[in-house]
Design a protein around this motif. Structure first.
Motif, short mmCIF file in Angstrom:
data_model
loop_
_atom_site.label_atom_id
_atom_site.label_comp_id
_atom_site.label_asym_id
_atom_site.label_seq_id
_atom_site.Cartn_x
_atom_site.Cartn_y
_atom_site.Cartn_z
N PRO A 66 -1.04 43.05 2.98
CA PRO A 66 -1.00 41.12 3.62
C PRO A 66 -1.81 40.88 5.02
N GLY A 67 -2.44 42.63 5.97
CA GLY A 67 -3.52 42.06 6.66
C GLY A 67 -4.40 42.02 6.43
N LEU A 68 -4.70 43.14 5.63
CA LEU A 68 -5.91 43.43 4.79
C LEU A 68 -7.03 41.47 4.40
N GLY A 69 -5.28 40.57 3.58
CA GLY A 69 -5.57 39.92 2.79
C GLY A 69 -5.51 38.54 3.89
N VAL A 70 -5.60 39.04 4.79
CA VAL A 70 -5.42 37.20 6.24
C VAL A 70 -7.04 37.60 6.41
N LEU A 71 -7.24 39.03 6.60
CA LEU A 71 -8.67 39.19 7.30
C LEU A 71 -9.87 39.19 6.37
N PHE A 72 -9.72 38.99 4.53
CA PHE A 72 -10.39 39.10 3.46
C PHE A 72 -10.65 37.52 3.35
N ILE A 103 -12.78 35.60 6.11
CA ILE A 103 -14.03 36.42 5.51
C ILE A 103 -14.42 34.97 4.35
N TRP A 104 -14.31 35.18 3.30
CA TRP A 104 -14.14 34.11 2.44
C TRP A 104 -14.01 32.60 2.92
N ALA A 115 -21.40 30.00 -0.45
CA ALA A 115 -21.06 31.18 -1.93
C ALA A 115 -21.75 32.15 -2.39
N GLU A 116 -22.88 32.33 -1.68
CA GLU A 116 -24.23 33.70 -2.49
C GLU A 116 -23.12 34.70 -2.18
N GLN A 117 -22.83 34.89 -0.83
CA GLN A 117 -22.19 35.26 -0.69
C GLN A 117 -20.66 35.89 -1.41
N GLN A 118 -20.57 35.00 -1.30
CA GLN A 118 -18.75 34.99 -2.33
C GLN A 118 -19.16 35.51 -3.14
N SER A 119 -19.99 34.63 -4.84
CA SER A 119 -20.62 35.37 -5.71
C SER A 119 -20.88 36.84 -5.53
N GLN A 120 -21.53 37.28 -4.15
CA GLN A 120 -22.04 38.83 -4.38
C GLN A 120 -19.83 39.49 -3.78
N MET A 121 -19.52 39.55 -3.62
CA MET A 121 -18.06 39.74 -3.04
C MET A 121 -18.03 39.82 -4.76
N VAL A 122 -17.56 38.99 -5.26
CA VAL A 122 -16.50 38.93 -6.94
C VAL A 122 -17.59 40.15 -7.68
N THR A 123 -18.92 39.92 -7.47
CA THR A 123 -19.44 41.17 -8.56
C THR A 123 -19.49 41.88 -8.08
#
Length: 67
Positions: free
Chosen positions: A37-43, A46-47, A52-60
């Motif tokens: 859960p803590g990592l989820g909150v940190l993510f 970040i998200w 949008a380009e960084q989000q796309s890279q994370m998804v990739t």
């Protein structure tokens, strides 16, 4: 996830420097499930603060490593 949990996690991380934040993340990866859960909150933070380009890279990156 309960808002109080989010607030507690953010508060706990608030005064940490870059090295400490790196350590928290590194130590949490592959650790007990109770840290997820803590990592989820940190993510989530970040998200929310990524372009949008960084989000796309994370998804990739995620997609590439789920196989």
């Amino acid at each position: 996830m309960n808002l109080n949990l989010r607030q507690a996690i953010v508060q706990r991380m608030h005064d940490k420097n870059d090295e400490e934040l790196f350590g928290v993340i590194a130590d949490s990866i592959g650790a007990e499930e109770r840290v997820l859960p803590g990592l989820g909150v940190l993510f989530e933070i970040i998200w929310q603060h990524s372009e949008a380009e960084q989000q796309s890279q994370m998804v990739t990156t995620l997609k590439e490593h789920l196989h």
